[in-house]
Scaffold this motif. Structure first.
Motif, short mmCIF file in Angstrom:
data_model
loop_
_atom_site.label_atom_id
_atom_site.label_comp_id
_atom_site.label_asym_id
_atom_site.label_seq_id
_atom_site.Cartn_x
_atom_site.Cartn_y
_atom_site.Cartn_z
N SER A 77 9.50 -37.71 -1.91
CA SER A 77 8.58 -38.85 -1.97
C SER A 77 9.34 -40.13 -1.69
CB SER A 77 7.93 -38.94 -3.35
OG SER A 77 7.19 -37.78 -3.66
N THR A 134 5.46 -52.00 6.42
CA THR A 134 5.62 -50.55 6.37
C THR A 134 4.65 -49.87 7.34
OG1 THR A 134 4.12 -50.45 4.48
CG2 THR A 134 6.48 -50.55 4.00
N GLN A 186 1.30 -39.51 4.13
CA GLN A 186 1.33 -40.74 3.33
C GLN A 186 0.05 -40.90 2.55
OE1 GLN A 186 1.94 -43.86 6.21
NE2 GLN A 186 -0.10 -43.66 7.10
N HIS A 235 -1.92 -44.05 1.22
CA HIS A 235 -1.96 -45.51 1.24
C HIS A 235 -2.28 -46.09 -0.13
CE1 HIS A 235 -1.45 -45.97 5.52
NE2 HIS A 235 -2.37 -45.05 5.74
N ASN A 273 0.87 -46.15 -1.91
CA ASN A 273 2.00 -46.71 -1.15
C ASN A 273 3.18 -45.75 -1.13
OD1 ASN A 273 0.73 -49.08 -0.43
ND2 ASN A 273 1.51 -50.23 -2.16
N THR A 274 2.89 -44.50 -0.89
CA THR A 274 3.92 -43.46 -0.95
C THR A 274 3.86 -42.58 0.28
OG1 THR A 274 3.84 -43.46 -3.37
CG2 THR A 274 4.83 -41.55 -2.31
N MET A 275 5.04 -42.27 0.79
CA MET A 275 5.18 -41.34 1.92
C MET A 275 5.84 -40.07 1.40
SD MET A 275 7.30 -41.92 5.48
CE MET A 275 8.87 -42.18 4.65
N TYR A 276 5.51 -38.96 2.02
CA TYR A 276 6.03 -37.68 1.57
C TYR A 276 6.67 -36.91 2.72
CZ TYR A 276 2.78 -38.72 -2.23
OH TYR A 276 2.11 -39.33 -3.26
N CYS A 288 14.38 -42.54 3.43
CA CYS A 288 13.16 -43.04 4.04
C CYS A 288 13.42 -44.44 4.59
CB CYS A 288 11.98 -43.04 3.08
SG CYS A 288 12.13 -44.12 1.64
#
Length: 126
Positions: free
Chosen positions: A21, A31, A71, A73, A76-79, A95
């Motif tokens: 994450s 971003t 992601q 939104h 506010n997290t990308m995986y 990241c």
């Protein structure tokens, strides 16, 4: 400013899976393009996957079919879902993010990215 923080790294046996994450703070413009990179000891930083604000994803050949970038939104997290891990996947995973600008969002050139997390170690044992 944008701050990125990776989590989810660890040790896993070959063939196993991990989910990384990347929690982002700051405004969504900065971003607009996000990516995962990794760096193994003695090697250059390698791009793995990218995702833009529309959800368009790109992968490098080394992880295509095994890794999935996504992601959320709202969070506010990308995986990065990593499957079928092998010993050669052992590295520090980072990241990265940048504004969308007028160029494609690709995981090819780390110098394009402005903001970076501190990295999380992934170790795959055979």
């Amino acid at each position: 400013q944008v701050q990125l923080m990776e989590s989810g790294g660890g040790s896993v046996q070959a063939g196993g899976s991990l989910i990384l994450s990347c929690a982002a703070s700051g405004d969504s413009y900065h971003t607009g393009c996000m990516a995962w990179f990794r760096q193994a000891p003695g090697k250059e930083r390698e791009g793995l996957a990218s995702i833009d604000s529309y959800g368009t994803t790109k992968y490098t050949d080394s992880v295509k079919g095994r890794f999935t970038i996504s992601q959320d939104h709202a969070k506010n997290t990308m995986y990065l879902q990593m499957n079928s891990l092998q010993s050669e996947d052992t590295a520090v995973y980072y990241c990265a993010a940048r504004p969308p600008w007028s160029i494609k969002c690709l995981p090819s050139d780390p110098d394009e990215y402005v903001f970076w997390g501190v990295g999380t170690q992934v170790t795959v044992s055979s």
